[in-house]
Design a protein around this motif. Sequence first.
Motif, short mmCIF file in Angstrom:
data_model
loop_
_atom_site.label_atom_id
_atom_site.label_comp_id
_atom_site.label_asym_id
_atom_site.label_seq_id
_atom_site.Cartn_x
_atom_site.Cartn_y
_atom_site.Cartn_z
N THR A 61 0.83 -1.20 0.00
CA THR A 61 0.00 0.00 0.00
C THR A 61 0.86 1.25 0.00
N LEU A 62 1.94 1.24 0.76
CA LEU A 62 2.84 2.41 0.77
C LEU A 62 3.49 2.61 -0.60
N ARG A 63 3.80 1.51 -1.26
CA ARG A 63 4.37 1.61 -2.62
C ARG A 63 3.37 2.25 -3.57
N LEU A 64 2.12 1.81 -3.48
CA LEU A 64 1.07 2.40 -4.32
C LEU A 64 0.79 3.85 -3.92
N LEU A 65 0.90 4.13 -2.64
CA LEU A 65 0.65 5.48 -2.13
C LEU A 65 1.60 6.49 -2.75
N THR A 66 2.86 6.13 -2.89
CA THR A 66 3.81 7.06 -3.48
C THR A 66 3.45 7.35 -4.94
N ARG A 67 2.95 6.34 -5.63
CA ARG A 67 2.55 6.54 -7.03
C ARG A 67 1.27 7.38 -7.12
N ALA A 68 0.31 7.16 -6.23
CA ALA A 68 -0.94 7.93 -6.24
C ALA A 68 -0.65 9.39 -5.92
N GLY A 69 0.25 9.63 -4.97
CA GLY A 69 0.60 11.00 -4.62
C GLY A 69 1.25 11.74 -5.78
N ALA A 70 2.06 11.01 -6.55
CA ALA A 70 2.71 11.62 -7.71
C ALA A 70 1.70 11.99 -8.79
N ARG A 71 0.58 11.25 -8.86
CA ARG A 71 -0.46 11.54 -9.86
C ARG A 71 -1.39 12.64 -9.39
N GLY A 72 -1.34 12.97 -8.11
CA GLY A 72 -2.20 14.03 -7.59
C GLY A 72 -3.63 13.59 -7.31
N ASP A 73 -3.87 12.30 -7.18
CA ASP A 73 -5.22 11.80 -6.89
C ASP A 73 -5.39 11.76 -5.37
N HIS A 74 -6.02 12.79 -4.83
CA HIS A 74 -6.12 12.94 -3.38
C HIS A 74 -7.01 11.88 -2.74
N PHE A 75 -8.09 11.49 -3.40
CA PHE A 75 -8.95 10.46 -2.83
C PHE A 75 -8.18 9.15 -2.66
N VAL A 76 -7.50 8.72 -3.72
CA VAL A 76 -6.75 7.46 -3.67
C VAL A 76 -5.63 7.59 -2.65
N THR A 77 -5.01 8.76 -2.57
CA THR A 77 -3.95 8.97 -1.58
C THR A 77 -4.48 8.79 -0.16
N GLN A 126 -7.25 7.19 0.76
CA GLN A 126 -7.70 5.81 0.92
C GLN A 126 -6.51 4.90 1.22
N GLN A 127 -5.45 5.06 0.47
CA GLN A 127 -4.29 4.20 0.66
C GLN A 127 -3.55 4.52 1.95
N ALA A 128 -3.53 5.78 2.34
CA ALA A 128 -2.92 6.14 3.63
C ALA A 128 -3.71 5.50 4.77
N GLY A 129 -5.04 5.55 4.67
CA GLY A 129 -5.88 4.90 5.69
C GLY A 129 -5.66 3.41 5.73
N ALA A 130 -5.54 2.78 4.57
CA ALA A 130 -5.30 1.34 4.51
C ALA A 130 -3.93 1.00 5.11
N ALA A 131 -2.92 1.78 4.79
CA ALA A 131 -1.58 1.54 5.35
C ALA A 131 -1.61 1.64 6.87
N LEU A 132 -2.32 2.64 7.38
CA LEU A 132 -2.44 2.80 8.83
C LEU A 132 -3.17 1.60 9.45
N LEU A 133 -4.23 1.16 8.82
CA LEU A 133 -4.96 0.00 9.33
C LEU A 133 -4.08 -1.25 9.33
#
Length: 163
Positions: free
Chosen positions: A84-100, A102-109
């Motif tokens: 999830t953290l790996r995907l999070l870095t890619r979502a952040g680079a794309r600027g998709d705040h919702f996915v960012t 969501q993935q941050a919440g999943a990583a925390l969980l």
Amino acid sequence: MDVSTFYALFFATCFTLVGLWWNVVQSHPEWMRESPLRRIVGGVYLSFLLPALMGLFAQVGGTEQPQIWRVAFIALAVVGCLCTLRLLTRAGARGDHFVTWQQAGAALLYLLIAVVGAFPELAGHIGLRPIQAEALMLIALIVLGHALVWRFMAGEGRPAEGT
């Protein structure tokens, strides 16, 4: 509800969601052609597969042999968190705040699931047995996974055409 019954229903439901996601992906072969899109599709897949496996191990260990589910939850949560953290870095680079988010919440969980697996006494601080606390966090993971699927299916989670 009995915890054993919950986990039996939970893992069966999660494996069903994995199968449904496979069917969706098969009907969109273009999603597998681009590496960034393929990663997102894989992330959705893992958001259902890892909780399904955790639920299966909870059934095997149950309350009688908690070391089985605890070790599995820790290992699978570490895998989930890293992916999830790996995907999070890619979502952040794309600027998709919702996915960012969501993935941050999943990583925390995933991190919290691993912590409760390693230190089950922490669940007692909120009046729950460890396997119950884990169940609540798994429910939250599935809710986040569903939100990701909705966003993805609505086209908002996919990269824009030509990127």
